[in-house]
Design a protein around this motif. Structure first.
Motif, PDB file in Angstrom:
ATOM      1  N   GLY A  64      79.929 -26.083  86.889  1.00  0.00           N
ATOM      2  CA  GLY A  64      80.158 -26.071  88.336  1.00  0.00           C
ATOM      3  C   GLY A  64      79.300 -25.002  89.005  1.00  0.00           C
ATOM      4  O   GLY A  64      78.655 -25.240  90.035  1.00  0.00           O
ATOM      5  N   GLU A  82      85.200 -28.065  91.605  1.00  0.00           N
ATOM      6  CA  GLU A  82      85.388 -27.960  90.150  1.00  0.00           C
ATOM      7  C   GLU A  82      86.851 -27.634  89.886  1.00  0.00           C
ATOM      8  O   GLU A  82      87.581 -27.222  90.786  1.00  0.00           O
ATOM      9  N   ALA A 135      84.053 -32.595  90.257  1.00  0.00           N
ATOM     10  CA  ALA A 135      83.882 -32.344  88.824  1.00  0.00           C
ATOM     11  C   ALA A 135      82.532 -32.846  88.324  1.00  0.00           C
ATOM     12  O   ALA A 135      82.465 -33.633  87.392  1.00  0.00           O
TER      13      ALA A 135
END
Lengths: 267, 407
Positions: A225, A213, A119
């Motif tokens: 992402g 992601e 992330a």
């Protein structure tokens, strides 16, 4: 200064395996990797640590100037790598730590041989031709939110932990880590995290990189992402069917699967 | 009959619907799926948000109801903690209502698990925290103010300590002069960096053949004591040049202090003042000294013995117009040392409960064990002794050791 103590470094797993360094993001500490660990420890040597100012790090080592840039956090990483004399380790960074890993890999290329970015976001604030998802005002609002929970933080956590009799081991670690987080240090980390712009640093990545992601992450939306993936030559992008910013907690199986698949790739 | 309903059974009938209680409870209720999608919400919360049920259920996530800052906080703290702990209580967040207005709330959540222990949904209660938040903001402001004041106070204190350290050093000699055929060493322990100490010492030449020394302790601490120390020091220096006889020097100091300080504010000191007459050819040093109200000096001999050099009956300097001071003389042979100290060392509190004073005899024994050592070694040993007292040493302490050079 004993770096291993300063950063509350924990080494576990298979001593003969390749070393995987797990780095927590803002708001967390190394406990956040608890659901990741079981997938790695049989085959890999796993290094966990807390950034100075977080978790059970030595708070006395906190230096506002150093930790006002991501480089300061990257130096925590390279110093931990040096202290353990790591070579060719895989650095797994969650959230802001993904970018810290990029900087650390540049500072110590012989030590970090691959990156897993969980992330990631190189810039949280919108810019011309770039959507990070937030405005500068939003970040100020987060700082206010941090402050609102500043008074009651430890008092808030205690009952939550007491109400968890079937998993007391969680509670113990949490009281020690989350409650010990100095609000002033958390504020510095928040500012450093959310006001940083590391987009130009992505181009410098020259090691195999996996970008993870989530399908629905309000902090790192999917276009971010895609941006990270596009900027890092040869990177792999995996989209996890997960909501929120912590797939290693909300979708641990899928996250672990993606990490292990990347680690097992022939080099 | 009219009037308030008092029958419990009747009240229970009024509150017989769990559904009605859920919808109109004085707090918001919300159930979400594990991905945050709202599955159920009560009327109270919808009212606060100004939203219709159809616009919310299945269409919005919990974090959509929050301000952006609150959403960040939710994602970085609230949600991970809830996942790890199963519950989270009383977190301050802000709801963003349909009209854009914000509403501070306190949110608590608990996970509901399935039979296999897998998390199924999140139950959240939301309390109106408008008034509480206003109060907390007051507290936060007060805390910030207090922190700011504390920062200033710390900086002020550091500045004060720096200034005091400079002033303190100015009351002590930078270094001790070389005296032929002699070695000397000194140490000063300031009890507190926040206060100027009241102990003093000095060694200085008189006429190329004789050297004077003194050591003492003024009454009190702080700026008044420092002023007294300064006056004492310069008076003794001037007096020694005029008439180096130890009794005369102390008498001059006595007069100066009586003149300077009145009956309402008597200021006095203890002091030992002496003159050194080295005879380098013979390798000996003759010491003439006089003391007023001061603990007796120790003479540590090269043969390993240590005795007091008694100066009985010497009165405090600066207290009475006709004081009596006591003189004594000794000769230091090679390796002998004269050990001068203030009562900080002998009155250090020792023992597990820190109620016993270290004492004159213990000090004499301590020095006797090291008799014959160089002045520098003696001062180092005594400095170590001071350190070993820890918190039991609560007064300033001056040490001055003057020794005839060993053969």
């Amino acid at each position: 200064m004993d770096v291993l103590r300063r950063n509350h470094v924990t080494v576990t797993g298979n001593p003969a395996g390749r070393t995987v360094v797990l780095a927590h993001g803002f708001g967390c500490d190394q406990n956040m990797w608890r659901l990741t660990l079981p997938a790695l420890t049989a085959s890999y040597r796993v290094v966990l640590f807390d950034y100075v100012g977080c978790g059970r790090s030595e708070l006395s080592a906190f230096d506002e100037e150093r930790y006002s840039t991501l480089d300061g956090y990257a130096r925590d990483v390279t110093e931990v790598c040096e202290a353990l004399d790591l070579r060719d380790a895989v650095f797994v960074g969650h959230s802001v730590s993904a970018m810290v890993g990029v900087l650390a890999a540049r500072l110590a290329p012989e030590r970090i041989g691959a990156l897993i970015m969980v992330a990631p976001s190189p810039r949280y604030i919108d810019d011309e031709g770039y959507r990070g998802g937030f405005s500068a005002d939003d970040i100020d609002e987060l700082l206010v939110s941090l402050e609102s929970n500043y008074l009651g933080w430890s008092a808030t956590m205690a009952p939550a932990i007491m109400g968890n009799p079937d998993r007391p081991e969680l509670g113990k670690e949490l009281t020690n880590s989350f409650c010990a987080t100095d609000p002033a240090m958390a504020r510095v980390f928040a500012r450093t995290t959310f006001l940083s712009d590391s987009r130009d640093d992505l181009k410098s990545v020259s090691v195999p990189t996996l970008v993870l992601e989530c399908t629905n992450d309000v902090i790192a939306p999917r276009e971010v992402g895609a941006f990270v993936h596009a900027c890092i030559p040869g990177s792999t992008l995996v989209t996890l069917d997960a909501t929120g910013h912590c797939p290693h907690l909300s979708a641990p199986e899928a996250t672990n699967e993606a990490i292990v698949a990347f680690l097992e790739q022939p080099r | 009959m009219t009037g308030p309903v008092t029958d419990p059974a009747f009240v229970a009938l009024l509150e017989d619907s769990a559904e009605e209680l859920y919808e109109n409870a004085p707090c918001g209720y919300l159930s979400t799926m594990m991905d945050g999608t709202i599955a159920k919400i009560n009327a109270t919360l919808l009212g606060w948000l100004g939203l219709e049920r159809e616009a919310v259920v299945g269409r919005m996530r919990f974090s959509d109801l929050l301000t952006v800052g609150g959403r960040l906080y939710h994602e970085t703290h609230f949600a991970p903690l809830l996942r790890m702990q199963g519950t989270i209580n009383g977190i301050a967040l802000e709801l963003r209502a349909a009209g854009g207005e914000r509403m501070p709330v306190l949110a608590s959540s608990a996970l509901r698990y399935g039979e296999a222990g897998e998390p199924l949904l999140v139950r959240t209660t939301v309390f109106d925290a408008r008034e509480r938040r206003a109060y907390e903001e007051e507290l936060l402001r007060a805390r910030r103010d207090a922190e700011e004041s504390a920062r200033h106070a710390i900086a002020d204190r550091a500045r004060l300590q720096d200034a005091l350290a400079v002033l303190q050093r100015s009351l002590l000699p930078d270094s001790l002069p070389g005296v032929p055929g002699m070695e000397s060493a000194a140490y000063y322990h300031a009890a507190s960096p926040d206060q100027l100490g009241g102990d003093f010492y000095d060694v200085f030449g008189i006429d190329g053949k004789r050297w004077a020394f003194f050591l003492g302790d003024v009454c009190g601490k702080g700026p008044q004591a420092a002023a007294l120390t300064s006056l004492t020091r310069y008076t003794l220096r001037a007096a020694a040049l005029h008439d180096p006889d130890p009794l005369s020097a102390l008498a001059t100091l006595n007069t100066a202090l009586l003149e300077r300080y009145t009956h309402d504010d008597p200021r006095y000191c203890t002091a030992v003042f002496g003159v050194l007459e080295p005879d380098p050819d013979a390798g000996v040093v003759t010491v003439h000294l006089a003391a007023g109200g001061h603990p007796p000096a120790l003479v540590a001999r090269a043969d390993g013995t240590c005795d007091c050099l008694p100066t009985p009956g010497g009165m405090l300097v600066g207290l009475l117009p006709e004081p009596r001071f006591t003189a004594a003389t000794t000769v230091l042979g090679p390796g002998d040392s004269l050990v001068l100290y203030t009562d900080g060392i002998t009155e250090a509190r020792t023992g597990s409960d820190r109620t016993t004073l270290y004492g004159d005899e213990a000090l004499r024994t301590f020095v006797a064990r090291r008799a014959g050592a160089s002045p520098r070694s003696l001062v180092e040993a005594m400095t170590g002794l001071l350190r070993s007292f820890g918190a039991g040493l609560d007064d300033d302490t001056a040490l001055l050791v003057l020794g005839a050079t060993a053969k």
